[in-house]
Motif scaffolding. Structure first.
Motif, mmCIF file in Angstrom:
data_model
loop_
_atom_site.group_PDB
_atom_site.id
_atom_site.type_symbol
_atom_site.label_atom_id
_atom_site.label_comp_id
_atom_site.label_asym_id
_atom_site.label_seq_id
_atom_site.Cartn_x
_atom_site.Cartn_y
_atom_site.Cartn_z
ATOM 1 N N THR A 79 53.635 -83.173 82.277
ATOM 2 C CA THR A 79 54.155 -82.816 83.600
ATOM 3 C C THR A 79 55.509 -82.133 83.476
ATOM 4 N N PRO A 80 55.816 -81.275 84.441
ATOM 5 C CA PRO A 80 57.146 -80.666 84.483
ATOM 6 C C PRO A 80 58.174 -81.667 84.991
ATOM 7 N N ALA A 81 59.425 -81.356 84.746
ATOM 8 C CA ALA A 81 60.495 -82.154 85.347
ATOM 9 C C ALA A 81 60.378 -82.029 86.863
ATOM 10 N N PRO A 82 60.622 -83.110 87.601
ATOM 11 C CA PRO A 82 60.414 -83.093 89.053
ATOM 12 C C PRO A 82 61.130 -81.952 89.783
ATOM 13 N N HIS A 83 62.322 -81.602 89.366
ATOM 14 C CA HIS A 83 63.066 -80.553 90.067
ATOM 15 C C HIS A 83 62.552 -79.142 89.751
ATOM 16 N N LEU A 84 61.640 -79.016 88.797
ATOM 17 C CA LEU A 84 61.097 -77.715 88.406
ATOM 18 C C LEU A 84 59.616 -77.563 88.727
ATOM 19 N N VAL A 85 59.000 -78.607 89.213
ATOM 20 C CA VAL A 85 57.538 -78.681 89.264
ATOM 21 C C VAL A 85 56.882 -77.466 89.925
ATOM 22 N N HIS A 86 57.314 -77.058 91.085
ATOM 23 C CA HIS A 86 56.615 -75.978 91.791
ATOM 24 C C HIS A 86 56.763 -74.641 91.074
ATOM 25 N N ASP A 87 57.990 -74.282 90.702
ATOM 26 C CA ASP A 87 58.230 -73.019 90.013
ATOM 27 C C ASP A 87 57.548 -73.015 88.647
ATOM 28 N N GLN A 88 57.645 -74.125 87.927
ATOM 29 C CA GLN A 88 57.073 -74.191 86.592
ATOM 30 C C GLN A 88 55.554 -74.083 86.630
ATOM 31 N N LEU A 89 54.908 -74.828 87.503
ATOM 32 C CA LEU A 89 53.446 -74.771 87.578
ATOM 33 C C LEU A 89 52.967 -73.408 88.061
ATOM 34 N N GLU A 90 53.710 -72.769 88.931
ATOM 35 C CA GLU A 90 53.360 -71.425 89.400
ATOM 36 C C GLU A 90 53.425 -70.420 88.242
ATOM 37 N N ARG A 91 54.491 -70.495 87.453
ATOM 38 C CA ARG A 91 54.630 -69.599 86.305
ATOM 39 C C ARG A 91 53.523 -69.852 85.271
ATOM 40 N N LEU A 92 53.209 -71.118 85.030
ATOM 41 C CA LEU A 92 52.142 -71.441 84.087
ATOM 42 C C LEU A 92 50.788 -70.951 84.597
ATOM 43 N N ARG A 93 50.540 -71.138 85.868
ATOM 44 C CA ARG A 93 49.281 -70.691 86.472
ATOM 45 C C ARG A 93 49.116 -69.177 86.289
ATOM 46 N N ALA A 94 50.202 -68.426 86.433
ATOM 47 C CA ALA A 94 50.166 -66.973 86.258
ATOM 48 C C ALA A 94 49.795 -66.587 84.826
ATOM 49 N N GLU A 95 50.019 -67.488 83.881
ATOM 50 C CA GLU A 95 49.670 -67.246 82.480
ATOM 51 C C GLU A 95 48.315 -67.844 82.114
ATOM 52 N N GLY A 96 47.619 -68.437 83.092
ATOM 53 C CA GLY A 96 46.306 -69.003 82.830
ATOM 54 C C GLY A 96 46.301 -70.471 82.473
ATOM 55 N N VAL A 97 47.446 -71.129 82.543
ATOM 56 C CA VAL A 97 47.537 -72.564 82.269
ATOM 57 C C VAL A 97 47.374 -73.300 83.591
ATOM 58 N N LEU A 98 46.287 -74.027 83.718
ATOM 59 C CA LEU A 98 45.991 -74.707 84.969
ATOM 60 C C LEU A 98 46.314 -76.191 84.872
ATOM 61 N N ALA A 99 46.830 -76.720 85.948
ATOM 62 C CA ALA A 99 47.187 -78.139 86.006
ATOM 63 C C ALA A 99 46.193 -78.880 86.874
ATOM 64 N N ASP A 100 46.005 -80.139 86.574
ATOM 65 C CA ASP A 100 45.235 -81.042 87.419
ATOM 66 C C ASP A 100 46.271 -81.809 88.220
ATOM 67 N N GLY A 101 46.480 -81.402 89.444
ATOM 68 C CA GLY A 101 47.598 -81.934 90.217
ATOM 69 C C GLY A 101 48.870 -81.358 89.641
ATOM 70 N N GLN A 102 49.708 -82.217 89.092
ATOM 71 C CA GLN A 102 50.948 -81.752 88.476
ATOM 72 C C GLN A 102 50.957 -81.965 86.968
ATOM 73 N N ARG A 103 49.791 -82.226 86.395
ATOM 74 C CA ARG A 103 49.697 -82.518 84.954
ATOM 75 C C ARG A 103 48.866 -81.447 84.251
ATOM 76 N N VAL A 104 49.415 -80.922 83.163
ATOM 77 C CA VAL A 104 48.713 -79.958 82.317
ATOM 78 C C VAL A 104 48.016 -80.739 81.208
ATOM 79 N N ASP A 105 46.767 -80.386 80.943
ATOM 80 C CA ASP A 105 46.005 -81.043 79.880
ATOM 81 C C ASP A 105 46.526 -80.550 78.532
#
Length: 107
Positions: free
Chosen positions: A61-87
Motif C-alpha cells: 500500500t502507499p503511504a496514506p498521504h500519497l494514496v490517491h496520487d500514487q495509485l493514479e500514477r501507478l494505474r497509468a503505468e498498468g499497475v492495478l490495485a485491489d482497493g488500495q493494495r498492489v499485488d
C-alpha cells in the motif's frame, strides 16, 4: 547521512521500471541502507525527480498521504490495485541477479 548511500538509494529507485513496484525495504536491502525508513526520508527530502510512486510499503500500500496520487500514477503505468493494495507477487520488480546474490531476497 552518507552521500554515497544517499546516491545509491536514488540510483536504485530511478532504476525501478515503469509497470513495476518495489518496497522501501527492498530498496534499503539493495542499497545496504540500515532501514526502510531511511529510504522514505531520502524520498521525502530529495525524491521529487524520481519515480517515487513506484515505491510502496511492505504490505503493498502507499503511504496514506500519497494514496490517491500514487495509485493514479501507478494505474497509468498498468499497475492495478485491489482497493488500495498492489499485488506485490504480480508487480514487484526483480532486479537482475538479486535473487542469486541475496539469500531470501526479493520475492
Amino acid at each position: 547521512m552518507d552521500d554515497v548511500l544517499h546516491e545509491r538509494v536514488r540510483e536504485i529507485i530511478e532504476s525501478v521500471p515503469a509497470g513495476t513496484v518495489s518496497t522501501y525495504g527492498d530498496i534499503a536491502a539493495l542499497a545496504g541502507a540500515p532501514s526502510p525508513r531511511m529510504v522514505g526520508a531520502i524520498l521525502a527530502e530529495d525524491g521529487h525527480d524520481l519515480p517515487w510512486h513506484r515505491i510502496l510499503r511492505a504490505n503493498g500500500t502507499p503511504a496514506p498521504h500519497l494514496v490517491h496520487d500514487q495509485l493514479e500514477r501507478l494505474r497509468a503505468e498498468g499497475v492495478l490495485a485491489d482497493g488500495q493494495r498492489v499485488d506485490l507477487r504480480k508487480y514487484r520488480w526483480q532486479p537482475e541477479g538479486a535473487a542469486d546474490s541475496e539469500p531470501g531476497g526479493l520475492f
